[in-house]
Design an enzyme around this catalytic site. Structure first.
Site, short mmCIF file in Angstrom:
data_model
loop_
_atom_site.label_atom_id
_atom_site.label_comp_id
_atom_site.label_asym_id
_atom_site.label_seq_id
_atom_site.Cartn_x
_atom_site.Cartn_y
_atom_site.Cartn_z
N HIS A 142 0.85 -1.21 0.00
CA HIS A 142 0.00 0.00 0.00
C HIS A 142 0.87 1.25 0.00
O HIS A 142 0.63 2.19 -0.78
CB HIS A 142 -0.90 -0.02 1.23
CG HIS A 142 -1.66 1.26 1.46
ND1 HIS A 142 -2.98 1.42 1.09
CD2 HIS A 142 -1.29 2.43 2.05
CE1 HIS A 142 -3.38 2.64 1.42
NE2 HIS A 142 -2.37 3.27 2.01
N GLU A 143 1.89 1.26 0.84
CA GLU A 143 2.76 2.43 0.92
C GLU A 143 3.59 2.59 -0.36
O GLU A 143 3.82 3.72 -0.81
CB GLU A 143 3.68 2.31 2.14
CG GLU A 143 2.96 2.18 3.47
CD GLU A 143 1.96 3.31 3.73
OE1 GLU A 143 2.12 4.40 3.13
OE2 GLU A 143 1.03 3.10 4.50
N HIS A 146 1.56 4.38 -2.89
CA HIS A 146 1.58 5.84 -2.69
C HIS A 146 2.82 6.43 -3.38
O HIS A 146 2.74 7.49 -4.03
CB HIS A 146 1.63 6.17 -1.20
CG HIS A 146 0.29 6.19 -0.54
ND1 HIS A 146 -0.77 6.93 -1.02
CD2 HIS A 146 -0.17 5.58 0.59
CE1 HIS A 146 -1.81 6.77 -0.22
NE2 HIS A 146 -1.48 5.95 0.75
N GLU A 218 -6.16 7.12 -1.11
CA GLU A 218 -6.10 5.92 -0.27
C GLU A 218 -6.75 4.73 -0.97
O GLU A 218 -6.24 3.61 -0.92
CB GLU A 218 -6.78 6.18 1.07
CG GLU A 218 -6.02 7.13 1.98
CD GLU A 218 -4.62 6.65 2.30
OE1 GLU A 218 -4.44 5.44 2.54
OE2 GLU A 218 -3.69 7.48 2.28
#
Length: 298
Positions: A142-143, A146, A218
């Site tokens: 997930h990071e 980003h 997100e």
């Protein structure tokens, strides 16, 4: 997997573009109104705010790591964590970021950096202890999404216009009041009152729009994590554990971490206009992605 394939969701992309466009239009209207009311030069203000945004953009990773108390660690200090990050970066076709550990029991993680080549991923000790390795992978993916989506750049640009609007407001109010409070001799409303009302409206709308953009980012990062790992259920499980783990952390510790809410994968403190989507909606979207991929969903 190529970087440009991260989390491609046409509906989500269109909503992000629409929201970003509305934010830009809002600031254009705000500037036009102020220029009609004030005799102020935009050049000086753009230079000042541009300098601040430039500084923020190029130091965002250092500021975030310092604020959180994160310590950058090498492969010899955290071999398993580094191996995990390296493997996921290979899957995501991303350069390996710096890896940092935050000495706190609160389970969370964040990514920062102006570009994939100048980025960092930080995880808390609490996250590493409480989650299974496959769940930690979901969080790190997930990071990395980003980072691949250049979300720091996106939010810095959005904040740039917000800061510009704020400075225009202060200059406008000061100039209007020092100039006698009138636009001309026609008996119109005081300049400072016009600027104040327009500024309040601009602030409220930009506040909502920026947080809407943040929530969309997100969703995109969640989807990117599902595509990188091929297992959306891992991130689903991680989000549930992080959320329940945060509930067990003392309120004092949560408040200390509140400044990093926009960075964390799960906010430490709930807000009325949150930077993250509701947990149930994130889980529902991940469950839908899992079904599309033919993955089991509990």
């Amino acid at each position: 997997m190529k970087r440009r394939s991260y989390g491609r969701d046409l509906g989500l992309t269109l909503r992000m573009l629409l929201t970003t466009g509305l934010l830009g239009l809002l600031y254009v209207v705000f500037a036009v109104i102020l220029f009609q009311v004030l005799n102020a030069s935009i050049l000086v203000m753009v230079v000042i705010i541009g300098g601040l945004a430039f500084f923020q953009y190029f130091t965002s990773d250092k500021i975030a790591l310092a604020t959180s108390g994160a310590k950058v660690v090498g492969p010899e200090q955290a071999p398993e964590l580094h191996a995990m990050v390296e493997r996921l970066c290979a899957l995501a076709d991303l350069p390996k970021p710096r890896v940092a550990v935050i000495p706190t029991d609160m389970p969370n993680a964040f990514a920062t950096g102006r570009s994939p080549k100048h980025s960092a991923v930080a995880v808390t000790e609490g996250l590493w202890r409480r989650l299974e390795p496959h769940e930690v992978e979901g969080v790190i993916a997930h990071e990395l999404s980003h980072i691949g989506n250049r979300d720091v750049l996106v939010m810095t640009l959005a904040s740039f216009f917000a800061m510009l609007a704020g400075l225009l407001t202060r200059v406008g109010m000061f100039g209007g009041m020092m100039g006698g409070g009138r636009r001309d001799n026609s008996g119109g409303a005081p300049v400072w009152l016009i600027v104040l009302l327009v500024s309040i409206l601009t602030y409220v709308l930009s506040f909502i729009l920026i947080r809407t953009i943040s929530r969309y980012r997100e969703y995109a990062a969640d989807r990117g994590a599902a595509l990188i790992t091929g297992a959306p259920e891992n991130l689903m499980s991680a989000l549930q554990k992080i959320s329940s783990g945060i509930a067990q952390i003392p309120e004092r510790d949560l408040r200390q971490a509140e400044a990093l809410n926009a960075f964390f994968i799960v906010p430490s403190v709930k807000e009325l206009f949150a930077t993250h989507p509701p947990m149930e909606k994130r889980l529902a979207r991940l469950a839908e992605i899992a079904r599309e991929m033919g993955r089991p969903v509990a």
